[in-house]
Design a protein around this motif. Structure first.
Motif, PDB file in Angstrom:
ATOM      1  N   SER A 189       0.849  -1.197   0.000  1.00  0.00           N
ATOM      2  CA  SER A 189       0.000   0.000   0.000  1.00  0.00           C
ATOM      3  C   SER A 189       0.878   1.238   0.000  1.00  0.00           C
ATOM      4  CB  SER A 189      -0.909   0.022   1.226  1.00  0.00           C
ATOM      5  OG  SER A 189      -1.800  -1.068   1.202  1.00  0.00           O
ATOM      6  N   GLN A 191       0.599   5.786   0.298  1.00  0.00           N
ATOM      7  CA  GLN A 191      -0.195   6.921   0.714  1.00  0.00           C
ATOM      8  C   GLN A 191       0.064   8.094  -0.218  1.00  0.00           C
ATOM      9  OE1 GLN A 191       0.603   7.716   4.869  1.00  0.00           O
ATOM     10  NE2 GLN A 191      -1.180   6.500   5.503  1.00  0.00           N
ATOM     11  N   TYR A 212      -4.874   9.616   1.258  1.00  0.00           N
ATOM     12  CA  TYR A 212      -5.578   8.374   0.988  1.00  0.00           C
ATOM     13  C   TYR A 212      -4.574   7.234   0.862  1.00  0.00           C
ATOM     14  CZ  TYR A 212      -9.660  11.252   0.094  1.00  0.00           C
ATOM     15  OH  TYR A 212     -10.682  12.138   0.219  1.00  0.00           O
ATOM     16  N   THR A 213      -4.939   6.071   1.411  1.00  0.00           N
ATOM     17  CA  THR A 213      -4.132   4.865   1.283  1.00  0.00           C
ATOM     18  C   THR A 213      -4.659   4.070   0.098  1.00  0.00           C
ATOM     19  OG1 THR A 213      -3.748   4.793   3.672  1.00  0.00           O
ATOM     20  CG2 THR A 213      -3.377   2.758   2.416  1.00  0.00           C
ATOM     21  N   LEU A 214      -3.761   3.830  -0.870  1.00  0.00           N
ATOM     22  CA  LEU A 214      -4.154   3.171  -2.110  1.00  0.00           C
ATOM     23  C   LEU A 214      -3.242   1.990  -2.381  1.00  0.00           C
ATOM     24  CD1 LEU A 214      -4.534   6.375  -4.332  1.00  0.00           C
ATOM     25  CD2 LEU A 214      -6.374   5.172  -3.127  1.00  0.00           C
ATOM     26  N   ALA A 239      -2.314   1.759  -8.018  1.00  0.00           N
ATOM     27  CA  ALA A 239      -3.314   2.793  -8.258  1.00  0.00           C
ATOM     28  C   ALA A 239      -2.769   3.866  -9.175  1.00  0.00           C
ATOM     29  CB  ALA A 239      -3.761   3.400  -6.935  1.00  0.00           C
ATOM     30  N   HIS A 261      -7.693   6.680 -10.046  1.00  0.00           N
ATOM     31  CA  HIS A 261      -8.154   6.003  -8.841  1.00  0.00           C
ATOM     32  C   HIS A 261      -8.156   6.962  -7.648  1.00  0.00           C
ATOM     33  CE1 HIS A 261      -6.641   2.221 -10.994  1.00  0.00           C
ATOM     34  NE2 HIS A 261      -7.959   2.185 -10.996  1.00  0.00           N
ATOM     35  N   ALA A 262      -7.090   7.767  -7.556  1.00  0.00           N
ATOM     36  CA  ALA A 262      -6.990   8.715  -6.448  1.00  0.00           C
ATOM     37  C   ALA A 262      -8.095   9.777  -6.531  1.00  0.00           C
ATOM     38  CB  ALA A 262      -5.619   9.372  -6.451  1.00  0.00           C
ATOM     39  N   TYR A 315     -11.016   9.392  -7.892  1.00  0.00           N
ATOM     40  CA  TYR A 315     -12.277   8.720  -7.565  1.00  0.00           C
ATOM     41  C   TYR A 315     -12.452   8.628  -6.051  1.00  0.00           C
ATOM     42  CZ  TYR A 315     -15.831   5.071  -7.348  1.00  0.00           C
ATOM     43  OH  TYR A 315     -16.948   4.357  -7.060  1.00  0.00           O
ATOM     44  N   ARG A 316     -11.354   8.294  -5.330  1.00  0.00           N
ATOM     45  CA  ARG A 316     -11.426   8.192  -3.870  1.00  0.00           C
ATOM     46  C   ARG A 316     -11.713   9.551  -3.231  1.00  0.00           C
ATOM     47  NH1 ARG A 316      -8.994   3.884  -1.261  1.00  0.00           N
ATOM     48  NH2 ARG A 316      -9.744   4.961   0.617  1.00  0.00           N
ATOM     49  N   ALA A 317     -11.267  10.610  -3.872  1.00  0.00           N
ATOM     50  CA  ALA A 317     -11.468  11.959  -3.328  1.00  0.00           C
ATOM     51  C   ALA A 317     -12.809  12.549  -3.742  1.00  0.00           C
ATOM     52  CB  ALA A 317     -10.344  12.884  -3.775  1.00  0.00           C
TER      53      ALA A 317
END
Length: 627
Positions: A48, A50, A63-65, A69, A73-74, A76-78
């Motif tokens: 993983s 960060q 965010y931990t991805l 990723a 992807h980042a 989308y998480r935000a």
């Protein structure tokens, strides 16, 4: 014996090839064509990382991805970009340096992900505010807001919006721009789409094509192919248009046609055309202009459509188109022929009076002709050369000696009950009983009753009475008292009719009558305003009082002097207290009730007292004034 092998920064495929090369230094068969020797690398645990997502996103933060990723992807998480976030410039910062500047439109519009780099631990994703947001409206495939870069033009925006729709005006578009103080408008021609740059807040509108034609002419009327035609070098005159429409029909009126022409001020003028002279070459051909409408009338359009009408005993009475030299026989045949009830001795033809040049009043309003028909041919004086004229009306009468079967029904205590057809117009009750073989020994002739179906005239009178009842008024009939059924009972005396055939009691029957002869009934029914409605045995010689007592006596609201009796034969009689012969077996005694009177409440009584006192005080005051 290889020692540590470092694979950081490599893809799985690159790492697999690298391991093959390392093992090949010791094992020569790894790189050869030996099928039983393979090197396959898989990942056991995925590390993983960060990353920090900052700027104009909905939920900025750390965010931990997965280590695989990507920037998308980042994002989308935000939660994606916020309303002022840019999709055209998303920066990836690593160790203080910008290593990538991504444009999401490449992915959204073209599906390209070449700039979507793999993230590493500690990367920062920064979303800037948009620089330019414009709106495109009108005839494009995807009208909406678009984010534009400062260097992009109208042509780029049209590509983003999917291009023009089929009905778009493509030669120019309109741009409304908000300058520092006021609005500005620009009309951008087709040649400048690739060079005209867009500013923030611009609104671009693409109009539709005009609802007009550049090269249209139209032909209507008596030609084989009506419709719109192209005005060009090979078809630009009236004669050429008629030829393009595959010529004139046989019913075309050649003496005069018209051209409806639209002028420059959008008004219209009518141009007369001599079609006959134009086709013969004696009249000059007329050039056409755009939006001209050529109308060539039919000879049938210039006069009322001629018809014939046939009435009466015919298979399909109605209106038919007129044809030259048409006879009565032809019209009868076209209408499906005569019915069985038709009279062939009196076929009449009614003809209109027509004189278009008359200047005086005429008292004769029509002509009538009468003929006989035999074997489908007219008989009579002048019938051989008689032809129908437009708007004639033919009447086929019903034969006076033709009758359909008229059925009546007899049932109950007769030998042969069922349906019987009337054999003469004045057939009576005694005749029907004779046809049925007489009555049985158990028949109670005195109680025989007749049900009759309403005629159209009776039904009309009933509807008139219903309308009067619904209209209201002091003297009108109550709707509740009206019998609204289509049948009614007729009071008969069958015993008297059988004793004296042909008398007034021997009623004449009509179609639909139902005669029922019952068995002897030894009971009497008491109903209405009595204490206990009851059915008791008939007792010869007893008066009304006896039967009322059998029902517990009169009720409190009974109209004692209004009692009446309904006999089995359908007749009704008023009852007198001492009349012992009025009650017969099988009858029903009815005691009507009084209408319920509404009693005054205590409040209403007190109110009346107060009103009376007030009136008395007023009268006393007036008396004192006039002393």
């Amino acid at each position: 014996n290889l020692g540590p092998v470092y694979l950081n920064g490599k893809t799985v495929k690159e790492a697999n090839n690298y391991l093959k090369q390392e093992f090949a230094r010791i094992y020569s068969g790894v790189t050869g064509n030996v099928p039983s020797t393979q090197v396959k690398l898989t990942l056991g645990e995925i590390r993983s990382i960060q990353v920090n997502v900052m700027g104009e996103v909905l939920v900025p933060g750390t965010y931990t991805l997965s280590s695989f990723a990507s920037v998308f992807h980042a994002l989308y998480r935000a939660g994606g970009v916020n309303p002022i976030g840019s999709l055209r410039s998303i920066k990836v910062i690593r160790n203080g340096n910008t290593i990538a500047d991504l444009d999401v439109y490449d992915l959204l519009m073209e599906g390209k992900m070449k700039d979507d780099i793999r993230l590493q631990d500690g990367d920062v994703i920064l979303v800037d505010p948009y620089q330019s947001l414009v709106q495109i409206l009108g005839k494009v495939k995807r009208p909406m807001f678009y984010e534009m870069k400062p260097t992009e033009t109208v042509g780029t925006l049209l590509k983003y919006s999917g291009g023009f729709t089929g009905d778009a005006y493509k030669k120019a578009l309109r741009i409304i721009r908000k300058s520092g103080r006021e609005h500005q408008i620009y009309n951008v021609d087709e040649m400048d789409y690739s060079v005209f740059r867009i500013d923030d807040g611009d609104k671009i509108t693409v109009d539709s094509v005009l609802q007009r034609f550049e090269n249209r002419v139209e032909v209507r009327g008596a030609v084989y192919r009506e419709g719109l035609y192209q005005l060009d070098g090979t078809m630009n005159t009236v004669k050429q248009l008629i030829k393009k429409a595959e010529g004139l029909r046989g019913d075309a009126f050649l003496n005069r046609a018209i051209i409806d022409r639209e002028l420059e001020d959008l008004s219209h003028e009518i141009i007369q055309v001599d079609v006959k002279g134009l086709l013969n070459g004696t009249t000059a051909d007329i050039p056409l202009q755009k939006n001209d409408i050529l109308y060539i009338p039919s000879i049938h359009d210039l006069k009322e459509e001629a018809t014939l009408t046939i009435h009466g005993e015919i298979a399909n009475p109605g209106t038919y188109l007129y044809s030259d030299k048409m006879t009565v026989e032809d019209l009868v045949l076209q209408a499906g022929g005569l019915l069985e009830a038709a009279a062939t001795t009196k076929v009449e033809v009614a003809r209109r009076m027509k004189d278009s040049k008359s200047t005086s009043f005429c008292t004769t309003v029509g002509q009538n002709f009468s003929f006989d028909l035999k074997d489908g041919l007219l008989l009579g004086e002048g019938s051989q050369d008689f032809h129908l004229e437009p708007f004639d009306e033919v009447y086929v009468r019903k034969s006076p000696s033709y009758f359909k079967q008229q059925n009546v029904v007899v049932g109950g205590e007769v030998l042969f009950g069922g349906n019987y057809a009337l054999s003469k117009k004045n057939e009576r009750l005694s005749d029907l009983i004779a046809k049925a073989g007489g009555v049985t020994p158990d028949a109670y002739i005195k109680g025989a009753r007749l049900m009759r179906r309403m005629t159209e005239e009776e039904f009309r009178r009933k509807e008139d009475a219903l309308r009067m009842a619904q209209a209201g008024g002091g003297d009108s009939i109550s709707v509740k008292r009206l019998d609204l059924s289509n049948t009614y009972s007729v009071g008969i005396n069958l015993g008297e009719a059988l004793k004296n055939p042909g008398s007034d009691a021997d009623m004449v029957l009509r179609e639909g009558d139902v005669l029922f002869v019952p068995e002897y009934v030894s009971t009497v029914k008491i109903n209405g305003a009595v204490m206990y409605p009851n059915t008791v045995l008939y007792k010869k010689g007893e008066s009304l009082k006896y039967y009322i007592n059998q029902a517990g006596g009169f009720g409190n609201d009974a109209k004692k002097r209004k009692a009446y009796v309904i006999y089995m034969n359908g007749t009704v009689s008023r009852l007198r207290a001492g009349n012992k012969k009025a009650i017969e077996p099988g009858c029903e005694i009815i005691v009507p009730s009084k209408e319920q009177k509404k009693k005054m409440t205590t409040t209403e009584i007190l109110g009346m007292g107060s009103t009376t006192a007030s009136i008395a005080a007023m009268i006393a005051t007036m008396v004192n004034l006039f002393k």
